[in-house]
Scaffold this active site. Structure first.
Site, short mmCIF file in Angstrom:
data_model
loop_
_atom_site.label_atom_id
_atom_site.label_comp_id
_atom_site.label_asym_id
_atom_site.label_seq_id
_atom_site.Cartn_x
_atom_site.Cartn_y
_atom_site.Cartn_z
CG HIS A 154 2.71 -6.82 -4.17
ND1 HIS A 154 1.90 -6.35 -3.16
CD2 HIS A 154 3.51 -5.79 -4.52
CE1 HIS A 154 2.18 -5.08 -2.93
NE2 HIS A 154 3.17 -4.72 -3.74
CD GLU A 195 0.13 -9.32 -2.14
OE1 GLU A 195 1.21 -9.92 -1.96
OE2 GLU A 195 0.05 -8.08 -2.28
N GLY A 199 0.86 -1.18 0.00
CA GLY A 199 0.00 0.00 0.00
C GLY A 199 0.89 1.22 0.00
CD GLU A 200 2.36 6.35 0.82
OE1 GLU A 200 3.56 6.47 0.49
OE2 GLU A 200 1.90 6.74 1.90
CB SER A 201 5.17 2.69 3.89
OG SER A 201 5.96 3.64 3.22
NE ARG A 228 8.37 5.22 1.37
CZ ARG A 228 7.62 6.28 1.63
NH1 ARG A 228 8.08 7.27 2.36
NH2 ARG A 228 6.40 6.34 1.15
CB ILE A 282 3.11 -2.66 -7.14
CG1 ILE A 282 2.55 -3.89 -7.87
CG2 ILE A 282 2.22 -1.43 -7.38
CD1 ILE A 282 1.22 -4.37 -7.33
NE ARG A 283 4.64 4.87 -6.39
CZ ARG A 283 5.53 5.78 -6.77
NH1 ARG A 283 5.97 5.81 -8.00
NH2 ARG A 283 5.97 6.66 -5.90
CB CYS A 319 5.23 -3.90 -1.06
SG CYS A 319 5.74 -2.80 -2.37
N1 GLN Z 1 5.79 2.84 -2.69
C1 GLN Z 1 5.07 2.41 -1.53
C2 GLN Z 1 5.61 3.06 -0.26
O1 GLN Z 1 6.65 3.64 -0.27
C3 GLN Z 1 5.09 0.90 -1.40
C4 GLN Z 1 4.48 0.26 -2.61
C5 GLN Z 1 3.67 -0.98 -2.36
O2 GLN Z 1 3.43 -1.35 -1.21
N2 GLN Z 1 3.21 -1.58 -3.41
O3 GLN Z 1 4.98 2.98 0.75
#
Ligand code: GLN
Length: 181
Positions: free
Chosen positions: A160, A162, A41-43, A100, A124-125, A73
């Protein structure tokens, strides 16, 4: 942990292995668990939500109790000993430094295979693990870089698992019935 991000496919993966699952948003929900997934997600958002829900201390003592933990992630970013670019607070459950969004904008999401050709890696990013300390061991690499680490019952992946049909990592962390039997 279901505060934000990609927790739903993890629930599905665990259910496929025969586990009972629950979405966790409170300390009371956490206390009853045998294991926990910190999803992607977005940390930064996840950190803020943990603070707002007053979950930091409960989460820290849950993880330090030794129950199985799978961090993917953004979850790995929360769990790392050190977070770079940009720096941010983290819990230090895994003896790694992570950078990150370190794969750059053009290729910030892609699918690859690990160096042992054992698993598909969905990035994913994704963060990069830029340093592995003595307490963590590297379980998988991609282009020579660590992408999966373990420290006792704690596992951290930059990718990921999952999002592929392969349940072997969830099974390694949490046990559960085999899928091919
Ligand atoms: N770029 C996100 C972060 O820095 C992590 C990306 C992800 O969890 N898919 O939080």
């Amino acid at each position: 942990l279901a505060l934000q991000g990609g927790f739903a496919p993890h629930l599905h993966a665990l259910q496929e292995l025969g586990h009972k699952t629950r979405e966790v948003r409170t300390a009371a929900e956490l206390a009853e668990l045998d294991g926990l997934v910190l999803p992607g997600g977005e940390s930064t958002t996840q950190l803020r939500l943990l603070g707002r829900h007053g979950l930091d201390a409960a989460l820290d003592s849950f993880v330090r109790s030794g129950r199985p933990l799978l961090c993917t992630c953004a979850g790995l970013i929360l769990a790392a000993r050190q977070v770079l670019s940009p720096a941010q607070r983290s819990f230090g459950w895994l003896d790694v430094s992570v950078a990150r969004n370190a794969w750059g904008r053009q290729v910030d999401s892609f699918i690859a295979s690990d160096d042992g050709a054992r698993q598909q890696l969905v990035f994913i990013r994704a963060p990069r693990i830029v340093e592995v300390g003595p307490q963590a061991e590297v379980l998988a690499t991609y282009q020579g870089e660590p992408v999966l680490v373990r420290q006792g019952s704690r596992y951290g992946a930059t990718f990921h698992p999952e999002l592929t049909p392969d349940r072997s990592l969830h099974q390694a962390v949490f046990g559960g019935q085999g899928l091919s039997a």
